[in-house]
Design an enzyme around this catalytic site. Sequence first.
Site, PDB file in Angstrom:
ATOM      1  N   GLU A  31       7.807   2.359   6.779  1.00 56.91           N
ATOM      2  CA  GLU A  31       7.675   3.119   5.536  1.00 56.91           C
ATOM      3  C   GLU A  31       7.670   4.612   5.842  1.00 56.91           C
ATOM      4  O   GLU A  31       7.285   5.041   6.937  1.00 56.91           O
ATOM      5  CB  GLU A  31       6.374   2.721   4.827  1.00 56.91           C
ATOM      6  N   ASN A  49       7.912  -3.009  -5.478  1.00 59.09           N
ATOM      7  CA  ASN A  49       6.894  -3.234  -4.452  1.00 59.09           C
ATOM      8  C   ASN A  49       5.515  -3.112  -5.080  1.00 59.09           C
ATOM      9  O   ASN A  49       5.253  -2.143  -5.805  1.00 59.09           O
ATOM     10  CB  ASN A  49       7.031  -2.199  -3.328  1.00 59.09           C
ATOM     11  N   GLU A  50       4.653  -4.076  -4.815  1.00 64.88           N
ATOM     12  CA  GLU A  50       3.274  -4.043  -5.343  1.00 64.88           C
ATOM     13  C   GLU A  50       3.266  -3.589  -6.804  1.00 64.88           C
ATOM     14  O   GLU A  50       2.561  -2.651  -7.186  1.00 64.88           O
ATOM     15  CB  GLU A  50       2.367  -3.173  -4.467  1.00 64.88           C
ATOM     16  N   TYR A  77      -3.795  -8.079   3.902  1.00 61.54           N
ATOM     17  CA  TYR A  77      -4.249  -7.332   5.077  1.00 61.54           C
ATOM     18  C   TYR A  77      -5.578  -7.882   5.582  1.00 61.54           C
ATOM     19  O   TYR A  77      -6.353  -8.488   4.832  1.00 61.54           O
ATOM     20  CB  TYR A  77      -4.412  -5.847   4.743  1.00 61.54           C
ATOM     21  N   GLU A 130       3.998  -7.677   3.942  1.00 60.85           N
ATOM     22  CA  GLU A 130       3.022  -6.707   4.453  1.00 60.85           C
ATOM     23  C   GLU A 130       1.806  -7.488   4.927  1.00 60.85           C
ATOM     24  O   GLU A 130       1.169  -8.200   4.138  1.00 60.85           O
ATOM     25  CB  GLU A 130       2.611  -5.681   3.390  1.00 60.85           C
ATOM     26  N   GLN A 148       2.500  -1.485  10.535  1.00 64.78           N
ATOM     27  CA  GLN A 148       3.911  -1.094  10.496  1.00 64.78           C
ATOM     28  C   GLN A 148       4.431  -0.891  11.914  1.00 64.78           C
ATOM     29  O   GLN A 148       3.663  -0.979  12.884  1.00 64.78           O
ATOM     30  CB  GLN A 148       4.077   0.170   9.676  1.00 64.78           C
TER      31      GLN A 148
END
Length: 517
Positions: free
Chosen positions: A48, A195-196, A263, A321, A370
């Site tokens: 990103e 995204n999201e 996450y 992610e 990432q």
Amino acid sequence: MKFLSAVTAAALALTVPHPAPAQIVQMTVQAGDPKLIISKHIQGQFAEHLGRCIYDGIWVDEKLNVPKQGRIRLDVVDALKKIHVPNLRWPGGCFADTYHWHDGVGPAAQRPKMLNLWWGNTLEDNSFGTHEFLELCNLLGTEPYLAANVGSGTVQEMSNWMEYLNSNEDTPMVQERRKNGHPEPYKVSWWGIGNESWGCGGNMTAQYYTDVYKRYATFAHDYPGTKLKRIVSGANGDDANWTETCMKNIPLNQMWGLTLHQYTLPTGSWSGSKGKATGFGEDQYFSTLRNCLKMDAIVAKHAAIMDKYDKDKKVALLVDEWGVWTDVEPGTNPGHLYQQNSLRDALVAGTTLNIFNNHCDRVKGANLAQAVNVLQAVILTEKEKMLLTPTYHVFDLYQVHQDAEYLPLQFSSPDYAFGNEKIPALNASASKDKNGAVHISFVNLDPNKALTIETALPGVTWKTVTGRVLTAAKINDYNTFDKPGTVALADFKGARKKGNNLAVTLPAKSVVVLELK
């Protein structure tokens, strides 16, 4: 010296404690289904426009004294090539829904600057844009995975981007691409539609997003030689309603994949401290691994919902992610999400990849967050210096599973207990490659005890076993630019043939991958 009578000696033997024999875990590698493959795309990476991932990590100053192609840093490229990165997601993340692709093409000096409002209010000059990213992907030999701007963009903007990249007709978009130095179509098939969207991508409800998605997907056209993989912006963690609404409302033929973001926070809390990247004790080590293991139930929950609407499993679940998210390194910009990476994080990576492998009937892709200098990065850079993190070494070990036939495992894990809580100490996954070699990846989460495993492999003919191991002296050991080899791979000598079975002793806090031929 007095000699003890036999009776006295026997009595003492009853009262003096003897160490308990090590528990032996019985495991069976079961026959696989040749149709069930562990997709290589499970080992994807994410880059990103965030902190020092792109600028200063991949795309560097022309004066920096490192090998470069243009401004692409080649030692980073070589390291990523070594682990055969199968796909690379770009430009975000939250950044994607503020990114206007047309600002990032054409002569670099004429590209407008922009503020990265999501990540530290950094001023970006758009010198790394679509052509530069696709050149990076070409150098890596990897599949580009683009995220279209749904939050602040338009259907026309996305459609133009697809035409610019994939068409070969004589249209204004194609003429512009040719003028910008790429006569042939790029043929980009992986497209995330937003995204999201439940959060930074627009704070939409699930119902509203599905309507928006269908509108965008309608104008996401295939071009000759390029069939699009349209990917739905999926759930946050265990949000079952989001997945249910998407699967119910979006026709299966309008989506190739559905995403999930999950996450691992050491403390489990998004407010206040997320936990330390280094210098933590066993309490935070345990809580991190406990939180990591939740991925298994979360994936199973979403997969079960998808099964209701898609019994043939045509729609891929993409965990695009995932990773450990800690507090940033002291003295760094909080918006740049730079964190160190310890042996603990490598154990999280091995465990998570085992979970994905074991759900390979539905999980067809994933992206670690990432690749460079951000969150659970596989590579860290500092000017001319570069290091490989413990997590990098796990991807190096696990690449043997890419596109291999999945082999189910049957075993019961012993517990790793801390305080009043306990978690399974052992997790594993197995596969058979196209040459018939069997690979088993083990993770021993117990920081204090080795594990002994005896594995039956009915139907597998093998003569030799070799392996590699990743461990370190301490759970919080990590690599620095001055000591880049503190946590490194080594040959593993703890496996042997025992009759027709495999006998293995896993060191405490270790990742081990074996090859049986």
